[in-house]
Write an enzyme that holds these catalytic residues in place. Structure first.
Site, PDB file in Angstrom:
ATOM      1  N   ARG A  16     -20.623  60.813  61.935  1.00  0.00           N
ATOM      2  CA  ARG A  16     -21.706  61.189  63.370  1.00  0.00           C
ATOM      3  C   ARG A  16     -21.307  60.497  64.304  1.00  0.00           C
ATOM      4  O   ARG A  16     -21.654  60.784  65.641  1.00  0.00           O
ATOM      5  CB  ARG A  16     -23.098  60.581  62.723  1.00  0.00           C
ATOM      6  CG  ARG A  16     -23.766  61.291  62.233  1.00  0.00           C
ATOM      7  CD  ARG A  16     -25.319  60.954  61.767  1.00  0.00           C
ATOM      8  NE  ARG A  16     -25.211  60.165  60.778  1.00  0.00           N
ATOM      9  CZ  ARG A  16     -26.162  59.358  60.203  1.00  0.00           C
ATOM     10  NH1 ARG A  16     -27.290  59.338  61.111  1.00  0.00           N
ATOM     11  NH2 ARG A  16     -26.107  58.364  59.528  1.00  0.00           N
ATOM     12  N   LYS A  23     -15.161  53.765  62.362  1.00  0.00           N
ATOM     13  CA  LYS A  23     -16.630  53.601  62.864  1.00  0.00           C
ATOM     14  C   LYS A  23     -16.494  51.895  63.173  1.00  0.00           C
ATOM     15  O   LYS A  23     -17.166  51.451  64.481  1.00  0.00           O
ATOM     16  CB  LYS A  23     -17.783  54.020  62.154  1.00  0.00           C
ATOM     17  CG  LYS A  23     -19.111  53.564  62.543  1.00  0.00           C
ATOM     18  CD  LYS A  23     -20.297  53.975  61.811  1.00  0.00           C
ATOM     19  CE  LYS A  23     -20.404  53.561  60.562  1.00  0.00           C
ATOM     20  NZ  LYS A  23     -21.559  53.905  59.655  1.00  0.00           N
ATOM     21  N   GLN A  73     -11.023  51.628  48.918  1.00  0.00           N
ATOM     22  CA  GLN A  73     -11.713  52.677  48.292  1.00  0.00           C
ATOM     23  C   GLN A  73     -11.295  54.070  48.694  1.00  0.00           C
ATOM     24  O   GLN A  73     -11.366  54.400  49.615  1.00  0.00           O
ATOM     25  CB  GLN A  73     -13.289  52.381  48.662  1.00  0.00           C
ATOM     26  CG  GLN A  73     -14.199  53.608  48.122  1.00  0.00           C
ATOM     27  CD  GLN A  73     -15.606  53.398  48.530  1.00  0.00           C
ATOM     28  OE1 GLN A  73     -15.900  53.302  49.510  1.00  0.00           O
ATOM     29  NE2 GLN A  73     -16.657  53.828  47.518  1.00  0.00           N
ATOM     30  N   ASN A 228     -24.652  54.217  63.286  1.00  0.00           N
ATOM     31  CA  ASN A 228     -24.160  55.518  62.670  1.00  0.00           C
ATOM     32  C   ASN A 228     -23.776  56.719  63.694  1.00  0.00           C
ATOM     33  O   ASN A 228     -23.198  57.833  63.407  1.00  0.00           O
ATOM     34  CB  ASN A 228     -24.943  56.120  61.737  1.00  0.00           C
ATOM     35  CG  ASN A 228     -25.217  55.128  60.439  1.00  0.00           C
ATOM     36  OD1 ASN A 228     -24.190  54.824  59.910  1.00  0.00           O
ATOM     37  ND2 ASN A 228     -26.587  54.786  60.201  1.00  0.00           N
ATOM     38  N   ARG A 333      -4.529  41.335  90.327  1.00  0.00           N
ATOM     39  CA  ARG A 333      -3.790  41.849  89.005  1.00  0.00           C
ATOM     40  C   ARG A 333      -3.101  40.930  88.331  1.00  0.00           C
ATOM     41  O   ARG A 333      -3.232  39.587  88.574  1.00  0.00           O
ATOM     42  CB  ARG A 333      -2.795  42.774  89.618  1.00  0.00           C
ATOM     43  CG  ARG A 333      -3.587  44.059  90.233  1.00  0.00           C
ATOM     44  CD  ARG A 333      -2.374  44.811  90.926  1.00  0.00           C
ATOM     45  NE  ARG A 333      -1.484  45.347  89.824  1.00  0.00           N
ATOM     46  CZ  ARG A 333      -0.216  46.019  90.515  1.00  0.00           C
ATOM     47  NH1 ARG A 333       0.068  46.214  91.847  1.00  0.00           N
ATOM     48  NH2 ARG A 333       0.776  46.411  89.803  1.00  0.00           N
ATOM     49  N   LYS A 351      -0.820  40.560  93.282  1.00  0.00           N
ATOM     50  CA  LYS A 351      -0.175  40.809  92.057  1.00  0.00           C
ATOM     51  C   LYS A 351       0.787  39.749  91.519  1.00  0.00           C
ATOM     52  O   LYS A 351       1.576  39.543  92.427  1.00  0.00           O
ATOM     53  CB  LYS A 351       0.388  42.215  91.616  1.00  0.00           C
ATOM     54  CG  LYS A 351       0.665  42.900  90.377  1.00  0.00           C
ATOM     55  CD  LYS A 351       2.206  42.693  90.211  1.00  0.00           C
ATOM     56  CE  LYS A 351       3.052  43.246  91.022  1.00  0.00           C
ATOM     57  NZ  LYS A 351       4.555  43.214  90.422  1.00  0.00           N
ATOM     58  N   ARG A 440      11.593  43.825 115.461  1.00  0.00           N
ATOM     59  CA  ARG A 440      11.245  45.202 115.850  1.00  0.00           C
ATOM     60  C   ARG A 440      12.026  45.528 117.041  1.00  0.00           C
ATOM     61  O   ARG A 440      12.634  44.950 117.706  1.00  0.00           O
ATOM     62  CB  ARG A 440       9.845  44.993 116.291  1.00  0.00           C
ATOM     63  CG  ARG A 440       9.313  44.193 117.391  1.00  0.00           C
ATOM     64  CD  ARG A 440       7.993  43.934 117.357  1.00  0.00           C
ATOM     65  NE  ARG A 440       7.576  43.136 118.774  1.00  0.00           N
ATOM     66  CZ  ARG A 440       6.664  42.393 118.828  1.00  0.00           C
ATOM     67  NH1 ARG A 440       5.500  42.256 117.941  1.00  0.00           N
ATOM     68  NH2 ARG A 440       6.356  41.761 119.759  1.00  0.00           N
TER      69      ARG A 440
END
Length: 457
Positions: A16, A23, A73, A228, A333, A351, A440
């Protein structure tokens, strides 16, 4: 004291759930269900665990490692058959065994201790955890005699109308004297509607042989709920999140709206910290005292010191000192280490960097692979250019440096103490201490560049 072993049933397919993973590995409040169950039983006094695996059992082994032993099992022939697979591992054990489902993460350790205690104190062959439900459909019913003694457990598909009218249900959690369980298991058969070996048939066998089986009713039926489906998974998650919030509030943490925070099982939060709506704290996160976290802040595996204010911050796998103010809209980060009294403004990403005391990264900044000293100021639009397309390099900015707006620091590069960079510079060479670096092009105005009326009003 008698030894106490837990057998955890985790071999089911969980159809389900409609999932590619077992599960029991689906998470509730940040922890796989089976991990939550193992924690519960160990808190209740179980010294060892045996997990019955089946469908994709290798994934359960990989996730749980050596925290439990395993029995397999290979065929799904019922709960009795599942416990039979653990019998060889229980041979020679003179104590007690707890049998519990791996999809019951809401059970409290106090409830399990009560079940075990009743079994021991009354010298019973077994004890059954029961619950009373308004709508018991689907559960096995606990049938008692007129004096309240348990007679048997009847499954939904095998019960008569009178038996199915009973509202006391079997929760699937039991305590057995090991010798009594091992003696009863070989006597089980599969003559029932399911064609399975029901573990619940053991109780009728024991009672008919004059052994005492004691029912123990859980105070809160909600905690016995099995998971379930995805709907039940979400319901269980809500319960555990609320419990976690209530524990923190009892310890001195203020939570503005407990229904709108998500705090994982392994998270710790210091007293006098305030958590605002939309906060998500996950993994091994540690938040110190006197912090204001949120709104809309997510921390995963973050160590956060005292007196920090985080507003709309997403941080993972990093460390924050104390007395810092971050946000809004900040991304920290992995590998980031921030010390104390740091200001990080809006739209900043950091980071794998070490940021010194008193440094300011006000807004619109990318700082990656950098070692930044104390009381450094980054101007708006600063970028550490750490990647050349093949390798990443580090930037070093020493104490009291001033980085002008829209500066590109092309790594590897070293900015000395108290050095300045002019706004709009692209720095490709080291800058000495107390120097001003201007990188620059000289401004040049070209007159009469526009030749027609295209750009005129």
């Amino acid at each position: 004291m008698d030894t106490m072993t837990a057998v955890i049933l985790a071999a089911g397919m969980g159809t389900r759930m409609k999932s590619d993973i077992p599960k029991v590995l689906h998470k509730v409040n940040g922890v796989p269900m089976i991990e939550q169950v193992i924690r519960i039983v160990k808190e209740a006094g179980c010294t060892s665990c045996i997990t019955i695996i089946g469908h994709k059992g290798e994934l359960v082994r990989e996730a749980m490692g050596d925290r439990t032993a395993y029995a397999e099992q290979t065929e799904q022939l019922g709960t009795g058959h599942a416990v039979m697979q653990a019998a060889p591992l229980l041979e020679g054990n003179d104590g007690y065994v707890l049998v519990i489902c791996g999809d019951t993460p809401l059970l409290r350790s106090e409830t399990i201790r009560k079940l075990i205690g009743e079994c021991r104190e009354k010298k019973a062959a077994a004890a059954v955890l029961t619950a009373v439900m308004d709508d018991p459909f689907g559960y096995g019913r606990v049938i008692r005699d007129e004096e309240g003694h348990m007679l048997r457990i009847v499954e939904q598909k095998d019960g008569t109308p009178e038996e199915l009218a009973v509202k006391e249900i079997n929760t699937g959690t039991y305590c057995f004297e090991v010798k009594a369980l091992l003696a009863a298991l070989p006597k089980l058969d599969c003559n029932n509607a399911q064609g399975e070996y029901y573990l619940t048939d053991v109780f009728g066998l024991m009672i008919r042989e004059g052994r005492f089986v004691v029912p123990v009713t859980a105070e809160d039926a909600e905690e016995t709920m099995g998971v379930n489906s995805r709907i039940q998974l979400a319901a269980a998650d809500r319960v555990l999140r609320r419990r976690k919030a209530e524990v923190l509030m009892a310890e001195g943490v203020s939570i503005i709206d407990p229904d709108r925070v998500y705090i994982g099982e392994d998270v710790t939060v210091g007293r006098d910290t305030v958590l605002y709506p939309g906060v998500i704290l996950e993994g091994k996160t540690i938040v110190g005292a006197g912090c204001r976290i949120g709104p809309d802040t997510e921390l995963e595996n973050v160590v956060c010191g005292d007196d920090n204010h985080l507003n709309r911050v997403y941080a993972h796998d990093c460390t924050l000192g104390s007395h810092n103010e971050l946000g809004p809209f900040v991304h920290l980060r992995p590998g980031t280490v921030m010390h104390d009294h740091i200001k990080v403004g809006n739209f900043v990403e950091v980071k794998n960097s070490d940021i010194g005391n008193g440094t300011k990264l006000p807004h619109l900044i990318y700082c990656g692979d950098a070692d930044v000293g104390e009381k450094v100021n980054f101007g708006c639009g600063t970028v550490t250019v750490n990647f050349d397309g093949k390798k990443k390099y580090r930037t070093v900015v020493e104490d009291h440096a001033f980085i002008g707006c829209n500066t590109n620091l092309v790594a590897p590069v070293h900015i000395g103490k108290r050095a300045f960079t002019a706004a709009g510079s692209t720095i490709t060479k080291d800058v000495p201490e107390e120097a001003l670096s201007v990188a620059r092009a000289k401004q040049k105005n070209i007159e009469h560049w526009v030749k027609d009326d295209t750009y005129k009003d």
